[in-house]
Design an enzyme around this catalytic site. Sequence first.
Site, PDB file in Angstrom:
ATOM      1  CG  HIS A   8      -4.807 -18.331  60.715  1.00 44.38           C
ATOM      2  ND1 HIS A   8      -6.020 -18.835  60.307  1.00 44.38           N
ATOM      3  CD2 HIS A   8      -4.871 -18.285  62.071  1.00 44.38           C
ATOM      4  CE1 HIS A   8      -6.771 -19.105  61.364  1.00 44.38           C
ATOM      5  NE2 HIS A   8      -6.099 -18.757  62.448  1.00 44.38           N
ATOM      6  N   GLY A  55      -1.657 -15.316  68.551  1.00 42.71           N
ATOM      7  CA  GLY A  55      -2.945 -16.007  68.608  1.00 42.71           C
ATOM      8  C   GLY A  55      -2.930 -17.277  69.446  1.00 42.71           C
ATOM      9  CG  ASP A  60      -6.778 -15.673  68.102  1.00 44.08           C
ATOM     10  OD1 ASP A  60      -6.336 -14.704  67.466  1.00 44.08           O
ATOM     11  OD2 ASP A  60      -6.593 -16.849  67.768  1.00 44.08           O
ATOM     12  CG  ASP A  80      -4.356 -21.353  55.881  1.00 48.63           C
ATOM     13  OD1 ASP A  80      -5.097 -21.750  54.952  1.00 48.63           O
ATOM     14  OD2 ASP A  80      -3.225 -21.825  56.098  1.00 48.63           O
ATOM     15  CG  HIS A  87      -5.021 -20.595  67.828  1.00 50.62           C
ATOM     16  ND1 HIS A  87      -4.134 -20.946  66.856  1.00 50.62           N
ATOM     17  CD2 HIS A  87      -5.495 -19.386  67.475  1.00 50.62           C
ATOM     18  CE1 HIS A  87      -4.087 -20.000  65.940  1.00 50.62           C
ATOM     19  NE2 HIS A  87      -4.903 -19.035  66.287  1.00 50.62           N
ATOM     20  CG  ASP A  90      -8.149 -19.912  71.850  1.00 47.84           C
ATOM     21  OD1 ASP A  90      -8.963 -20.315  72.703  1.00 47.84           O
ATOM     22  OD2 ASP A  90      -6.918 -20.032  71.964  1.00 47.84           O
ATOM     23  NE  ARG A  96     -19.170 -19.314  70.842  1.00 42.59           N
ATOM     24  CZ  ARG A  96     -18.396 -20.293  70.321  1.00 42.59           C
ATOM     25  NH1 ARG A  96     -18.702 -20.825  69.155  1.00 42.59           N
ATOM     26  NH2 ARG A  96     -17.320 -20.716  70.946  1.00 42.59           N
TER      27      ARG A  96
END
Length: 122
Positions: A8, A55, A60, A80, A87, A90, A96
């Site tokens: 980030h 991202g 991502d 962060d 996002h 995402d 996950r």
Amino acid sequence: MKIALIAHDKKKDLMIEFTKKHRDYFEKHELYATGTTGQLIIDHTQLNVHRFKSGPLGGDQQIGALISEELMDLVLFFRDPLTAQPHEPDVSALIRLCDVYNVPLATNIGTANYLIEYLNAR
């Protein structure tokens, strides 16, 4: 190994220092990164990095696609946690996918250092 590097905005300087510190390790592997992070790593380390989109523009998700195809071995994602990300869904999906496909994931410098030092000793 195929390694994804993501950071980030407030963590990009940390990612640059991290990749500089472990440059010898990273140059032996295939590196992938989201757009801006990847360019900064290239500029500061001269490492070869395959860059995806940034991202928020789908980078991502592009890395997530590689994870779902079992084409990624390690993800280092300096998040962060104190700043809202546009996002965030995402980001959650990427984390996950790492869990679903058992891809090691570091979301902070402490875990990332531990993983790289462990892998480098093997």
